[in-house]
Design an enzyme around this catalytic site. Structure first.
Site, PDB file in Angstrom:
ATOM      1  N   THR A  36      23.710  -7.189  28.563  1.00 44.89           N
ATOM      2  CA  THR A  36      23.011  -7.153  29.839  1.00 44.89           C
ATOM      3  C   THR A  36      22.693  -5.691  30.137  1.00 44.89           C
ATOM      4  OG1 THR A  36      23.070  -7.891  32.159  1.00 44.89           O
ATOM      5  CG2 THR A  36      25.121  -7.005  31.251  1.00 44.89           C
ATOM      6  N   VAL A  74      17.172 -12.194  30.677  1.00 49.83           N
ATOM      7  CA  VAL A  74      16.753 -10.809  30.785  1.00 49.83           C
ATOM      8  C   VAL A  74      17.685 -10.117  31.765  1.00 49.83           C
ATOM      9  CG1 VAL A  74      14.879  -9.238  31.413  1.00 49.83           C
ATOM     10  CG2 VAL A  74      14.345 -11.435  30.340  1.00 49.83           C
ATOM     11  N   CYS A  75      18.227  -8.978  31.361  1.00 47.03           N
ATOM     12  CA  CYS A  75      19.036  -8.164  32.259  1.00 47.03           C
ATOM     13  C   CYS A  75      20.219  -8.970  32.814  1.00 47.03           C
ATOM     14  CB  CYS A  75      18.133  -7.621  33.367  1.00 47.03           C
ATOM     15  SG  CYS A  75      18.824  -6.286  34.365  1.00 47.03           S
ATOM     16  N   THR A  76      20.417  -8.957  34.120  1.00 47.80           N
ATOM     17  CA  THR A  76      21.574  -9.621  34.724  1.00 47.80           C
ATOM     18  C   THR A  76      21.424 -11.139  34.811  1.00 47.80           C
ATOM     19  OG1 THR A  76      20.606  -9.044  36.876  1.00 47.80           O
ATOM     20  CG2 THR A  76      22.378  -7.647  36.058  1.00 47.80           C
TER      21      THR A  76
END
Length: 323
Positions: free
Chosen positions: A131, A111-113
């Site tokens: 990302t 998830v995300c970074t």
């Protein structure tokens, strides 16, 4: 059906500086899934040493598993993102255990970074990934073997899935839920959580235009600043080149070298940025805004808007205008 509950093991890797919503979003989706089908999920949070972690919001997050002591790979391994992503990606022990567990997991995601941890572990090499929009260029520059898709809400490449920023972890988890339990279960969970089962448009609609370093040359720097300030002017290549006393070819080459994109592409992005600000903050009609931002026609603005944000000006206004 037999009524027997089949539990899928999900492990979410966390660390100091993790984003709370990167963890809570997938947790709530999977928790609610248990009420929509006769199969469920066993979700555990894991950190090095099994220690509680401090989230980026300074809330303490309890952890139920020690990453170093887990021997059986989970069905699904996920790495959350957050401000602490760089330290996590540079932590050799954490990366090593992520790589070890991913080797036996049915699927691995971020998830995300959290994508930076997967990339550091080599799990994204030769794959498509995404990302948070603000970190896509950093991911692409740091890991050239990864094909970064900056507009995607989530990307699935084989057994590896990555998502855009923060709430996109909900989108990704709903997609995984649909794979496991079918579209009806995923739709029911989405309705309960009051979110889209499939979010309209990509993440470009949420991004802000981050201009690169200003050009080194004073005259070119002034010209770029003037484009930003007056996007409705005559900004054709011949006109811009003439303002600097250059040939079109030399101007285009110099502009691309120092700004990082062609004059035409920069002008379009500047105009879309101006239009986005007006759509968010004024009641002016789309035709008026198109003229104010130098597009000439509504159709020209619509096409540029879709190229830049993935949605139409009208759809953008519906989602982001001032409340």
């Amino acid at each position: 059906m037999s009524g027997k509950v089949v539990t899928r093991d999900v492990l979410i890797v966390v660390y100091d500086g993790v984003q709370l919503l990167d963890v809570a979003g997938p947790l709530d989706v999977l928790d609610r899934a248990g009420g929509e089908a006769d199969t469920g999920y066993r979700v555990r949070l894991a950190s090095l040493g099994g220690r509680s972690v401090a989230t980026s919001a300074e809330a303490q997050l309890g952890v139920s598993a020690d990453l170093t002591r887990i021997r059986k790979p989970p069905d699904t391994l996920m790495v959350a993102g957050g401000r602490g992503y760089a330290a996590a990606a540079s932590d050799r022990e954490l990366v090593r255990h992520v790589r070890r567990l991913a080797a036996g997991a049915r699927r691995t995601g971020s998830v995300c970074t959290g994508a930076f941890v997967l990339a550091e572990a080599g799990l994204l090499d030769g794959r498509r990934a995404t990302t948070h929009w603000a970190f896509c260029s950093e991911l692409a520059a740091g890991y050239p073997a990864v094909s970064v898709e900056p507009d995607a809400i989530f990307v699935r490449d084989g057994a590896v899935v990555t998502s855009a920023g923060v709430t996109a972890g909900i989108d990704l988890t709903l997609a995984l839920l649909e794979d496991d339990l079918g579209p009806e279960a995923a739709r029911a969970v989405a309705k309960y959580l009051v979110v889209f089962i499939q979010r309209p448009g990509g993440q470009s609609q949420f991004s802000t235009w981050t201009r690169g370093d200003p050009p080194r040359g004073g005259a070119l720097r002034d010209l770029v600043e003037d484009i930003d300030a007056h996007p409705a002017g005559d900004l054709s290549v011949p006109t811009l080149a003439a303002r600097l006393g250059m040939s079109r070819r030399h101007f285009s080459r110099l502009f691309s070298q120092q700004v990082g994109t062609s004059p035409g592409a920069y002008v379009e992005r500047a105009r879309v940025a101006a239009a986005r600000a007006l759509l968010e903050s004024t009641p002016d009609g789309v035709d008026t805004i198109a003229g104010q931002c130098g597009f000439g026609t509504v159709e020209t603005m619509r096409r540029a808007f879709v190229r830049e944000t993935g949605v139409s000006p009208a759809a953008y206004r519906d989602r982001f205008r001032r409340v």
